[in-house]
Write an enzyme that holds these catalytic residues in place. Structure first.
Site, PDB file in Angstrom:
ATOM      1  N   CYS A  32       0.751  -1.313   0.102  1.00  0.00           N
ATOM      2  CA  CYS A  32       0.172  -0.266   0.063  1.00  0.00           C
ATOM      3  C   CYS A  32       0.905   1.335  -0.221  1.00  0.00           C
ATOM      4  CB  CYS A  32      -0.755   0.249   1.537  1.00  0.00           C
ATOM      5  SG  CYS A  32      -1.747  -1.307   1.680  1.00  0.00           S
ATOM      6  N   ASP A 439      25.057  34.934  -7.853  1.00  0.00           N
ATOM      7  CA  ASP A 439      23.442  36.009  -9.707  1.00  0.00           C
ATOM      8  C   ASP A 439      23.243  37.238  -8.511  1.00  0.00           C
ATOM      9  OD1 ASP A 439      21.656  34.638 -11.345  1.00  0.00           O
ATOM     10  OD2 ASP A 439      20.251  35.866  -9.680  1.00  0.00           O
TER      11      ASP A 439
END
Length: 509
Positions: A32, A439
């Protein structure tokens, strides 16, 4: 997670762990998902497996109540940069269906025997079993979501024959394909033969900002995007394809709907895998947000935008070209340059909805496409050299690489620096722990979040922790939050439409 952590997860029926491991119960012979609503089994009767394939190989069948195959995949295949993670990324992309186990092993630099031994030890199943489980999952999705003929589903899922398809579905699900189709809550309406519509499972919460990220970078004629939709053409191993994805925040369950306008059925598993990677649908957003929120610089942004996703890439070679052209310029300027370059691409064999071209191949760029580029000659020469290397096969990289291997391949290229390698790793590999410290938009985002939160300078000084190690292994998601903050005001929809379109994504010295 150890045994008892997993057991507590299934006792709490925690949906966050669906797809991350599987619970097999010896007394029933069933496996399951962790959130299965059935009564929690005794711990003595439970065995946990990393993959559904391992549960299959151990003799268990899928639960008919919780349908453990109908869940998002595990984020582990992006987090893990070892052989198992690299192999699973390639298996999900359909490499075994196309090239067999020998082809997969060759891409990973191992013999087929070594690969089988290592994967069996690490994941509990060999490559053939893992590919078989992937085929079964794709087939179940098509059975309950489309009106395709059973024979078409068999071959679209990667099975070599209808008989093999039928036997596998009965073995895995204890149901025939026809019986599985009858379990669909809403029987699919008959659609055009060339069109498929599927619902993509994901873990909540989901921030639709990924659509805006892709939209501001969309190349006309190849891509089209809005804050809640994205469409594009794509070149796949057996032919051209066209797809669109739409997000409906107002509908029950907030579905993500994939419409495949055209595709060779043999390429369908690869397309599904790449779309999931593009939208980061196997991520565990709760775990990511919990880690990011612990940093005072990010806490407000995480609270405001839970469930941010890391945009992926549907074509590794294309992404490298786009990254190189987008260096040290704004997103808008990069889009203009890429639109010019797109004229070198061929017409799509399956045009529609205003999408009529394909992004140029490395061969097309190397032959003449580079002449369409404008700007510094060094950048043009670098893009051409990279295209030549990819066209000749000297440069070969993709989903099966790890960060170290990708760096070794890309960094020697002229015009490629650490930022480019990091950006490609984030989007091609789905590497979750890349922080682009140099950046410009990242630095702007840190300042913007500081000003918005009213924190003192010491609390947000990037020199105190310039690479955000406290939030590892989720620094790529921290980068996404900082890019969003740098882009400025939000719209009323809650998603930023500019997403750094007016700031440079890179400012390397």
């Amino acid at each position: 997670m150890d045994f008892w952590q997993r057991y507590r997860a299934i006792d709490a029926r925690d949906t966050r762990f669906d797809g991350q491991f599987y619970t097999a119960v010896r007394t029933t012979g069933i496996y399951c998902r962790p959130s299965c609503p059935a009564r929690t089994p005794k711990a003595a009767n439970v065995t946990f497996y990393e993959t559904s394939a391992a549960a299959h190989d151990a003799g268990y069948r899928a639960c008919k109540r919780c349908l453990p195959e109908a869940v998002p995949g595990t984020p582990a295949w992006n987090i893990r940069q070892d052989l198992a993670g690299r192999a699973m990324r390639l298996i999900n992309d359909g490499v075994i269906n196309r090239d067999g186990v020998e082809g997969l092993a060759a891409r990973l630099g191992y013999s087929a025997r070594q690969l089988n031994r290592i994967l069996s030890h690490e994941l509990g199943a060999g490559p053939l079993s893992l590919a078989r489980a992937s085929r079964a999952q794709t087939a179940r999705t098509l059975l309950v979501s489309t009106s395709m003929k059973l024979a078409d589903i068999a071959f679209a899922s990667g099975f070599s024959s209808v008989r093999q398809f039928n036997e596998t579905m009965v073995e895995v699900f204890a149901m025939t394909p026809t019986a599985l189709r009858s379990t669909a809550r809403h029987h699919p309406a008959t659609a055009a033969a060339a069109s498929l519509t599927l619902t993509l499972p994901y873990r909540e919460p989901f921030d639709p900002g990924v659509f805006s990220f892709l939209a501001v970078r969309a190349i006309p004629g190849i891509e089209a995007g809005t804050p809640t939709s994205y469409a594009r053409t794509l070149r796949l191993p057996h032919g051209d394809a066209r797809f669109s994805v739409e997000y409906d925040d107002g509908a029950t369950g907030r579905p993500l709907t994939l419409t495949v306008g055209a595709v060779d059925l043999r390429d369908l598993p690869a397309l599904l895998s790449r779309v999931r990677r593009l939208f980061d649908l196997d991520a565990d957003p709760v775990a990511i947000d919990d880690a990011l929120a612990a940093d005072p610089r990010l806490a407000a942004s995480v609270a405001e935008v839970p469930g941010m996703r890391l945009p992926g890439a549907v074509d590794p070679q294309e992404l490298l070209v786009r990254a190189m052209i987008g260096q040290q310029v704004t997103v808008a300027a990069a889009r203009t340059a890429l639109t010019q370059l797109s004229a070198a691409g061929s017409a799509c064999a399956a045009p529609g909805d205003g999408l009529e071209r394909l992004f140029p191949t490395a061969e097309e760029i190397a032959a003449a496409g580079y002449k369409l580029l404008r700007g510094p000659q060094r950048r043009i020469d670098a893009a051409r050299a990279a295209a030549c290397a990819m066209a000749s096969g000297v440069l070969d990289f993709g989903y099966g690489d790890d960060l170290q291997g990708l760096t070794a391949k890309l960094l020697p290229l002229a015009g490629v620096g650490p930022w480019t390698v990091g950006y490609v790793a984030m989007r091609v590999l789905g590497a979750p722990d890349v922080f682009l410290a140099n950046d410009a938009a990242v630095r702007n985002g840190i300042r913007a979040l500081a000003a918005r939160a009213g924190l003192d300078t010491a609390a947000v000084n990037p020199d105190a922790d310039p690479e955000f190690h406290e939030v590892s292994p989720w620094r790529s998601y921290a980068t996404m939050h900082l890019w969003r903050a740098a882009a400025g005001p939000k719209t009323s929809t809650g998603s930023n439409t500019r997403l750094a379109s007016n700031v440079p994504e890179k400012a390397m010295p």
